[in-house]
Scaffold this motif. Sequence first.
Motif, PDB file in Angstrom:
ATOM      1  N   MET A 264       6.305  15.119  -4.312  1.00  0.00           N
ATOM      2  CA  MET A 264       6.058  15.285  -2.887  1.00  0.00           C
ATOM      3  C   MET A 264       6.541  16.626  -2.347  1.00  0.00           C
ATOM      4  O   MET A 264       6.071  17.091  -1.310  1.00  0.00           O
ATOM      5  N   ASP A 265       7.495  17.256  -3.046  1.00  0.00           N
ATOM      6  CA  ASP A 265       7.974  18.559  -2.583  1.00  0.00           C
ATOM      7  C   ASP A 265       7.224  19.725  -3.228  1.00  0.00           C
ATOM      8  O   ASP A 265       7.528  20.883  -2.944  1.00  0.00           O
TER       9      ASP A 265
ATOM     10  N   GLY B 232       4.109  15.225   2.294  1.00  0.00           N
ATOM     11  CA  GLY B 232       5.471  14.856   2.652  1.00  0.00           C
ATOM     12  C   GLY B 232       5.652  13.600   3.477  1.00  0.00           C
ATOM     13  O   GLY B 232       6.780  13.269   3.825  1.00  0.00           O
ATOM     14  N   THR B 233       4.583  12.874   3.785  1.00  0.00           N
ATOM     15  CA  THR B 233       4.709  11.667   4.608  1.00  0.00           C
ATOM     16  C   THR B 233       4.446  10.410   3.803  1.00  0.00           C
ATOM     17  O   THR B 233       5.226   9.459   3.842  1.00  0.00           O
TER      18      THR B 233
ATOM     19  N   GLY C  72       0.834  -1.187   0.000  1.00  0.00           N
ATOM     20  CA  GLY C  72       0.000   0.000   0.000  1.00  0.00           C
ATOM     21  C   GLY C  72       0.872   1.241   0.000  1.00  0.00           C
ATOM     22  O   GLY C  72       2.097   1.156  -0.123  1.00  0.00           O
ATOM     23  N   PRO C  73       0.280   2.417   0.152  1.00  0.00           N
ATOM     24  CA  PRO C  73       1.082   3.645   0.223  1.00  0.00           C
ATOM     25  C   PRO C  73       2.090   3.573   1.369  1.00  0.00           C
ATOM     26  O   PRO C  73       1.718   3.418   2.531  1.00  0.00           O
ATOM     27  N   LYS C  74       3.371   3.666   1.027  1.00  0.00           N
ATOM     28  CA  LYS C  74       4.435   3.479   2.009  1.00  0.00           C
ATOM     29  C   LYS C  74       4.898   4.814   2.570  1.00  0.00           C
ATOM     30  O   LYS C  74       5.007   5.806   1.858  1.00  0.00           O
ATOM     31  N   ARG C  75       5.186   4.813   3.861  1.00  0.00           N
ATOM     32  CA  ARG C  75       5.701   6.014   4.516  1.00  0.00           C
ATOM     33  C   ARG C  75       7.054   6.382   3.919  1.00  0.00           C
ATOM     34  O   ARG C  75       7.964   5.560   3.863  1.00  0.00           O
ATOM     35  N   ALA C  76       7.167   7.635   3.470  1.00  0.00           N
ATOM     36  CA  ALA C  76       8.431   8.117   2.926  1.00  0.00           C
ATOM     37  C   ALA C  76       9.275   8.792   3.993  1.00  0.00           C
ATOM     38  O   ALA C  76      10.506   8.682   3.990  1.00  0.00           O
TER      39      ALA C  76
END
Length: 366
Positions: A329-330, A320-321, A140-144
Motif C-alpha cells: 500500500m505504500d 492508501g485507503t 470485502g475490501p476493508k478500509r485501512a
Amino acid sequence: MISRRNLLIKSITSLVYLAISGCAKAGELSSRQNEDSGFKLSDSPNFNKLTKRFQHPDGDLNDKSFGDLFNFFKDYFRRVDDDWENTGFPVVQISNNKLKSFKENVMWVGHSSVMINHSNLTILTDPQFSDYASPFSFMGPKRATPAPFKPAELPPLDVVIISHNHYDHLDEYSIRQISKHQPNVKFLVPLGLRKLLIEWGVADVTELDWWQSVIVKGVTFQPTPVQHWSKRSAFDRNKTLWAGWMTQWEDFSFYFTGDTGYSDDFKEVSKRLGRPDLAAIPIGAYEPREFMKSSHINPEEAVAVFKDLGAKYAIAIHWGTFKLTLEKMDEPPRRLERAIENAEVSKTQFRVLQHGEFWPEVFTDS
C-alpha cells in the motif's frame, strides 16, 4: 509470509464475499436518462446495440476470463502481509470550524474522494465513508485508513460527482448520509445511475453522456471518456456508463479522472476542453500489471496522464485507503516520486497528500 491462520481467515471471508457479492441486489437500474424525456440509454453513441452494453471506443479491454479472475483472487488471498493494511496511513485531524470555513481550497478526503471549493461552489467526488468497499457492511475490501471526518460533518456541498458504480466509488451509505444531511445537493452521474440514486433518497440527480454538459451556478460540468467499466452485480456489467469529469469555472478548471487505464483520452480532453489547472489522478491498485493495466494506471502512467492533460497541478488519489490489489500500500507514492523525477516534473506540481490534507496553494498560485 502471511500466517496460515490469517490466510484461512482472509480466504474464507473473501471467498464468501466473492461468491455472494456477484448476486447482491444493486437496485433496479435506470433504463432512461430521464423518464420525462423519453431518452433511452441505447440512444447513446457509446452504447453497443449488439451486446446491449456501454463500450469504450477502443473496445471492452476489461472483460476477463474465469481463469484470469481465479488466478488474480488466488494470488490476492495468498498475498504476503502488508503492515499498512493493518495500521493505515496518517490522517490530518480537522476541526469542525475548519471544515465549515472550507473556502478556496482542495482536500484529499481519501481514496477517490476529493473536496474542492472555488468561487462559492463546493464539490465532492466519489464519496466513500464506509468501512468496506463492498455491498456488505462486514466483508470485502476493508478500509485501512479511516476517513478524516463523518459525512454529517461535511461542509455545505453544491455538487457531488460520481465517476462510476464500483463499490469503492459509489457507496450507498455515503450517498444516503449526504442526502439525509444535505437534501439539496445536486448529484451528477454517468448514464444509467439516476434511478439507483433516487432509490437511495437523492432528490436531484442529472445523468449525462460523455461530452454532454450541464451548468450549475455558472460552472460547467462535463463527463469525458476513460478506459474502464462498470458492474455492481453478476448481471449488470457495463449496463451503466463510467466517466472522468471536467469542471470549469471562468478562471479555473478541475479534472477528475475517476478510474482509468491509460489511453489517448486525456490528450483528447485537453484538446477539446483545455488544460486543467488541477487534476485528480489515480496512482494505486495496479498489480498484477497484466491483469490490471486496462482498468487502472500505475504511477508512471499517472505522470503520463498529467502530461497528456497539460495540467498545472495534480493530486494523487486511489491509494492508501483500501487494499484492492497486490502491490504494497505504500508503494504507489514511492514509485510516483521516482516517476516524477524521471519525467522532470516538480514535486510541488504533482502532490501526494495525507488523508484530510488541504492544498490551498492551488488557488493562490493560479
